[in-house]
Design an enzyme around this catalytic site. Structure first.
Site, short mmCIF file in Angstrom:
data_model
loop_
_atom_site.label_atom_id
_atom_site.label_comp_id
_atom_site.label_asym_id
_atom_site.label_seq_id
_atom_site.Cartn_x
_atom_site.Cartn_y
_atom_site.Cartn_z
N TYR A 88 5.54 80.36 -42.37
CA TYR A 88 5.16 79.83 -41.06
C TYR A 88 6.00 78.62 -40.66
O TYR A 88 5.99 78.20 -39.51
CB TYR A 88 3.67 79.45 -41.03
CG TYR A 88 2.73 80.63 -41.10
CD1 TYR A 88 3.22 81.94 -41.16
CD2 TYR A 88 1.36 80.46 -41.09
CE1 TYR A 88 2.37 83.02 -41.23
CE2 TYR A 88 0.49 81.56 -41.17
CZ TYR A 88 1.01 82.83 -41.23
OH TYR A 88 0.15 83.89 -41.30
N LYS B 14 3.76 87.80 -54.47
CA LYS B 14 4.42 89.10 -54.65
C LYS B 14 5.67 88.87 -55.50
O LYS B 14 6.81 89.04 -55.04
CB LYS B 14 4.78 89.70 -53.29
CG LYS B 14 3.61 90.29 -52.53
CD LYS B 14 3.17 91.65 -53.04
CE LYS B 14 4.17 92.73 -52.70
NZ LYS B 14 3.73 94.06 -53.26
N ASP C 262 -1.05 92.37 -52.57
CA ASP C 262 -1.60 93.64 -52.09
C ASP C 262 -2.76 94.09 -52.97
O ASP C 262 -3.81 94.53 -52.49
CB ASP C 262 -0.51 94.72 -51.98
CG ASP C 262 0.34 94.85 -53.23
OD1 ASP C 262 0.24 94.00 -54.14
OD2 ASP C 262 1.14 95.81 -53.29
N ASP D 83 -3.66 83.30 -45.31
CA ASP D 83 -4.15 83.60 -43.96
C ASP D 83 -4.85 84.96 -43.96
O ASP D 83 -5.96 85.12 -43.45
CB ASP D 83 -2.95 83.59 -43.00
CG ASP D 83 -3.36 83.60 -41.54
OD1 ASP D 83 -4.56 83.45 -41.25
OD2 ASP D 83 -2.47 83.76 -40.68
N ASP E 97 -9.18 86.06 -44.17
CA ASP E 97 -9.88 86.89 -43.18
C ASP E 97 -10.67 88.00 -43.87
O ASP E 97 -11.79 88.32 -43.48
CB ASP E 97 -8.87 87.52 -42.19
CG ASP E 97 -8.69 86.66 -40.93
OD1 ASP E 97 -8.89 85.44 -41.01
OD2 ASP E 97 -8.36 87.24 -39.87
C1 IPM Z 1 -5.88 80.51 -39.35
C2 IPM Z 1 -5.30 81.01 -38.07
C3 IPM Z 1 -4.02 80.25 -37.76
C4 IPM Z 1 -3.02 80.55 -38.86
C5 IPM Z 1 -3.38 80.51 -36.40
C6 IPM Z 1 -4.35 80.27 -35.27
C7 IPM Z 1 -2.13 79.70 -36.21
O1 IPM Z 1 -5.08 82.37 -38.14
O2 IPM Z 1 -6.15 79.30 -39.45
O3 IPM Z 1 -6.10 81.30 -40.27
O4 IPM Z 1 -2.29 81.54 -38.79
O5 IPM Z 1 -2.99 79.79 -39.82
MG MG Z 2 -5.95 83.29 -39.87
#
Ligand code: IPM
Ligand code: MG
Length: 365
Positions: free
Chosen positions: A143, A194, A226, A250, A254
């Site tokens: 990033y 990885k 993975d 990230d 999720d």
């Molecule tokens: C997170 C979000 C952020 C990220 C975005 C909004 C930039 O997805 O905090 O997980 O990718 O880190």
């Molecule tokens: Mg995120």
């Protein structure tokens, strides 16, 4: 005399502001009933800041963020700003905050509240009692890596480049946080990369092994990202602390969030060197599709504030109280739409906030 806790509130875009209103109710309750004192300022960030200041993080906002004990962050982004240049996009404001405050350690606890075991898309026995801590490295990796950008090639094609890059110190400091956390939990760290296809992943693995030598009581194992994604939905309770980089963290967070019933449940803390800035934000995004309808789940934002109380303000009792209140409300079958199930009481964002404040009041009396 109690110290005033300084806090910058950045509600941001989408459901960020509606969720933050509920945090403010809790702040007001703590001030009135627990004699905590807050010194609160508020500003725009993300798309809202772009509209107001022409940039997603204004200089004065960044300065303020550096001054305060903690930043409470809502969410950023939305289709309205899809065409905006990358460096001014809502998300860039958040990345800049993380980078400028040097918030390299992102703690994302995936905890399954008992009353929600049936809300998960996984079988109850797989998630009941789930308690994972994801330590996501937050200021490095792909990033932020250079070079980056989109270039025009002479043959009329275009090329998009991002660079995954990690240096020793970045891996070491993240690893220390993960091992320290594991020492206060079940004593296990799973380091995720990885290494089979990426040099940066191999370096990650080797450097984590070096730090592990300082922690003989922690059990370390390594897993490919993975495989980790798959294991998280197969047998999530095998994990204690997951240590991973920015990109994989990230994604894996999720996934972990969904195990707890909803993305609307997962808080996070972004920390740098001890005592030098902190940012608290829900893991969910701005959810523009449901913004402004009063149906968003404010719990992830409220639990993020509880993390601020615990990690920045040293108000562990107040944090416990909030978490207990959230559990009680869920146990009373009060649900926002994202965690609703047949036979339960569906409430709005603001009703959920009120229920949590009421539950705090009840727990205290
Ligand atoms: C997170 C979000 C952020 C990220 C975005 C909004 C930039 O997805 O905090 O997980 O990718 O880190
Ligand atoms: Mg995120």
């Amino acid at each position: 005399m109690s110290k005033k806790h300084s806090m910058l509130i950045l509600p941001g875009d989408g459901i960020g502001p509606e969720a933050m209103v509920e945090v403010k109710k809790i702040v007001a309750w703590l001030e009135e009933h627990k004699s905590l004192e807050f010194d609160i300022s508020e500003d725009s960030v993300g798309g809202a800041a772009y509209d107001q200041y022409g940039t997603s993080l204004a200089d004065h906002t960044l300065e303020k963020a550096k001054e305060v004990d903690a930043v409470m962050f809502g969410a950023v982004g939305g289709p309205k700003w899809d065409g905006v240049d990358y460096d001014k996009r809502p998300e860039a404001g958040l990345l800049k905050l993380r980078k400028e405050l040097n918030l390299f350690a992102n703690l994302r606890p995936a905890l399954c509240f008992d009353p929600l075991v049936d809300a998960s898309s996984l079988k109850p026995e797989l998630v009941s009692g789930l308690d994972i801590m994801i330590l996501r490295e937050l200021t490095g990796g792909v990033y932020f890596g250079e070079p980056r950008g989109i270039t025009e090639l002479s043959n009329g094609q275009r090329r998009g480049v991002n660079t995954q890059v990690y240096e020793t110190y970045e891996i070491h400091r993240a690893a220390h946080v993960a091992f320290d956390l594991a020492g206060k939990r079940s004593g296990r760290v799973t380091s995720v990369e990885k290494a089979n296809v990426m040099e940066s992943g191999l370096l990650w693995r080797e450097e984590v092994n070096i730090i592990a030598k300082d922690y003989p009581n922690i059990k370390l194992d390594h897993m490919y990202a993975d495989n980790c994604a798959m294991q998280l939905v197969r047998t999530p309770k095998q994990f204690d602390v997951i240590l991973t980089d920015n990109l994989f963290g990230d994604m894996l967070s999720d996934i972990a969030a969904m195990l707890t019933g909803s993305l609307g449940m997962l808080p996070s803390a972004s920390l740098g060197e001890v005592g030098k800035g902190a940012l608290y934000e829900p893991v969910h995004g701005s959810a523009p599709d449901i913004a402004g309808q009063g149906i968003a789940n404010p719990i992830a934002t409220i639990l993020s504030f509880a993390m601020a109380l615990r990690y920045t303000y040293n108000e562990g009792d107040a944090a416990d109280l909030i978490e207990e209140a959230v559990n009680d409300v869920l146990a009373n079958d009060i649900r926002t739409a994202d965690i609703n199930q047949p036979g339960m009481t569906l409430v709005s964002t603001s009703e959920m906030g009120n229920h949590i404040v009421d539950a705090m009041q009840k727990l205290e009396s």
